[in-house]
Design a protein around this motif. Structure first.
Motif, PDB file in Angstrom:
ATOM      1  N   LEU A  32       0.834  -1.204   0.000  1.00 55.06           N
ATOM      2  CA  LEU A  32       0.000   0.000   0.000  1.00 55.06           C
ATOM      3  C   LEU A  32       0.873   1.260   0.000  1.00 55.06           C
ATOM      4  CD1 LEU A  32      -3.008   1.070   0.347  1.00 55.06           C
ATOM      5  CD2 LEU A  32      -2.533   1.120   2.786  1.00 55.06           C
ATOM      6  N   GLN A  33       1.906   1.257   0.852  1.00 57.62           N
ATOM      7  CA  GLN A  33       2.801   2.420   0.932  1.00 57.62           C
ATOM      8  C   GLN A  33       3.595   2.605  -0.358  1.00 57.62           C
ATOM      9  OE1 GLN A  33       4.801   1.213   4.557  1.00 57.62           O
ATOM     10  NE2 GLN A  33       3.639   2.665   5.812  1.00 57.62           N
ATOM     11  N   ASN A  36       1.164   3.757  -3.170  1.00 60.14           N
ATOM     12  CA  ASN A  36       0.574   5.069  -2.894  1.00 60.14           C
ATOM     13  C   ASN A  36       1.476   6.209  -3.353  1.00 60.14           C
ATOM     14  OD1 ASN A  36      -2.044   5.814  -1.620  1.00 60.14           O
ATOM     15  ND2 ASN A  36      -0.740   7.213  -0.489  1.00 60.14           N
ATOM     16  N   ASN A  40      -2.844   7.592  -6.152  1.00 63.37           N
ATOM     17  CA  ASN A  40      -3.487   7.986  -4.895  1.00 63.37           C
ATOM     18  C   ASN A  40      -4.503   6.915  -4.477  1.00 63.37           C
ATOM     19  OD1 ASN A  40      -4.417   9.412  -2.688  1.00 63.37           O
ATOM     20  ND2 ASN A  40      -5.889  10.570  -3.910  1.00 63.37           N
ATOM     21  N   LEU A  41      -4.088   6.063  -3.530  1.00 61.70           N
ATOM     22  CA  LEU A  41      -4.982   5.019  -3.020  1.00 61.70           C
ATOM     23  C   LEU A  41      -5.659   5.455  -1.734  1.00 61.70           C
ATOM     24  CD1 LEU A  41      -2.590   1.977  -3.565  1.00 61.70           C
ATOM     25  CD2 LEU A  41      -4.770   2.324  -4.740  1.00 61.70           C
ATOM     26  N   THR A  42      -4.911   6.128  -0.867  1.00 59.45           N
ATOM     27  CA  THR A  42      -5.431   6.539   0.434  1.00 59.45           C
ATOM     28  C   THR A  42      -4.625   7.701   1.000  1.00 59.45           C
ATOM     29  OG1 THR A  42      -5.726   5.834   2.741  1.00 59.45           O
ATOM     30  CG2 THR A  42      -3.992   4.734   1.505  1.00 59.45           C
ATOM     31  N   THR A  45      -1.479   6.616   5.365  1.00 62.93           N
ATOM     32  CA  THR A  45      -0.379   5.717   4.986  1.00 62.93           C
ATOM     33  C   THR A  45       0.541   5.374   6.157  1.00 62.93           C
ATOM     34  OG1 THR A  45       0.951   7.635   4.332  1.00 62.93           O
ATOM     35  CG2 THR A  45      -0.297   6.527   2.583  1.00 62.93           C
ATOM     36  N   ALA A  81      -8.609   0.879  -2.143  1.00 60.32           N
ATOM     37  CA  ALA A  81      -7.382   0.134  -1.840  1.00 60.32           C
ATOM     38  C   ALA A  81      -7.678  -1.236  -1.226  1.00 60.32           C
ATOM     39  CB  ALA A  81      -6.494   0.957  -0.906  1.00 60.32           C
ATOM     40  N   ARG A 106      -6.437   1.198  -9.683  1.00 59.74           N
ATOM     41  CA  ARG A 106      -6.717   0.562  -8.390  1.00 59.74           C
ATOM     42  C   ARG A 106      -6.884  -0.948  -8.569  1.00 59.74           C
ATOM     43  NH1 ARG A 106      -9.815   5.562  -6.662  1.00 59.74           N
ATOM     44  NH2 ARG A 106     -11.705   4.685  -7.573  1.00 59.74           N
TER      45      ARG A 106
END
Length: 238
Positions: A32-33, A36, A40-42, A45, A81, A106
């Protein structure tokens, strides 16, 4: 919430997590990090926030719904995500998970994530929820449909209830849920064949805020005209 606190918090709620599952969450965070930084997922972080506000928050649905009754199907609408469906899949591996999201990047992330975590029985579709809900292959075919979103309940209901099979449950995870919003959504939910069972309200640990888990039973088939064309539910909610 660090990983050990995450493990303990779940244990306190009756969910024991294995070392393999802990490793899957660790790999999830890392991926995820990494991703990202590219897409832009979230906005969340930082490790301890991800464990609390994404991982733990997603799993709370399993405190109010029994995901252990054999193989059951779950569709996650606009999963972003992968929340809440991927954390639920890690904890309840027998779930058959389908994710639909309108952004192909995504979907690429989620496909890589599922491969990295060695998750089986996870399917990804790049589509709008409105189109997906009219697809005969998927319409009214899922035991559970989840959405973790800020959209109004009347909008979420139109995107999600058409996918729930009769006798199934639509599970909405929301940060806030006003009485006015609930009253306004009653008509939409009834029109789409649903009936509100319960609005569970609780606080996340570490004073991280109020959460709502809304369970809506699918009592009748959804009229064929719903969901309407892409964008319409948002522009003119039922």
């Amino acid at each position: 919430m660090n990983p050990e606190e995450f493990k303990q918090a779940l244990h306190d709620k009756g969910i024991d997590i294995t070392e393999k599952q802990m490793q899957q969450f660790d790999d999830y965070l890392r991926l995820l990090q990494e991703w990202n930084e590219k897409i832009n997922l979230t906005a969340i972080t930082e490790k301890e926030e991800v464990y609390l506000k994404h991982f733990y928050d997603s799993i709370t649905a399993g405190l109010y719904v029994d995901f252990n009754k054999g193989v059951q199907s779950l569709c996650d609408v606009g999963a972003g995500a992968g929340f809440p469906s991927i954390p639920l899949k890690i904890i309840f591996p027998q779930l058959e998970v389908t994710i639909v999201d309108s952004l192909n990047k995504r979907i690429q992330f989620l496909t890589t994530l599922a491969e990295t975590l060695a998750l089986e029985g996870v399917h990804f579709y790049h589509d709008r929820a409105e189109t997906f809900g009219q697809n005969k292959q998927f319409r009214e075919s899922f035991d559970f449909v989840t959405a973790r979103a800020v959209a109004r309940m009347s909008v979420l209901a139109e995107l999600c209830l058409p996918l729930v099979k009769k006798g199934g449950i639509f599970i909405a995870l929301k940060a806030s849920n006003s009485d006015q919003e609930m009253q306004e959504s009653q008509k939409a939910i009834t029109t789409l064949g649903g009936k509100i069972r319960e609005d569970y309200i609780f606080e996340l640990p570490k004073e991280a805020g109020e959460r709502h888990i809304l369970l809506i039973d699918k009592k009748k088939e959804t009229p064929k005209k719903f969901p309407r064309k892409p964008g319409t539910p948002n522009k003119s909610p039922l």
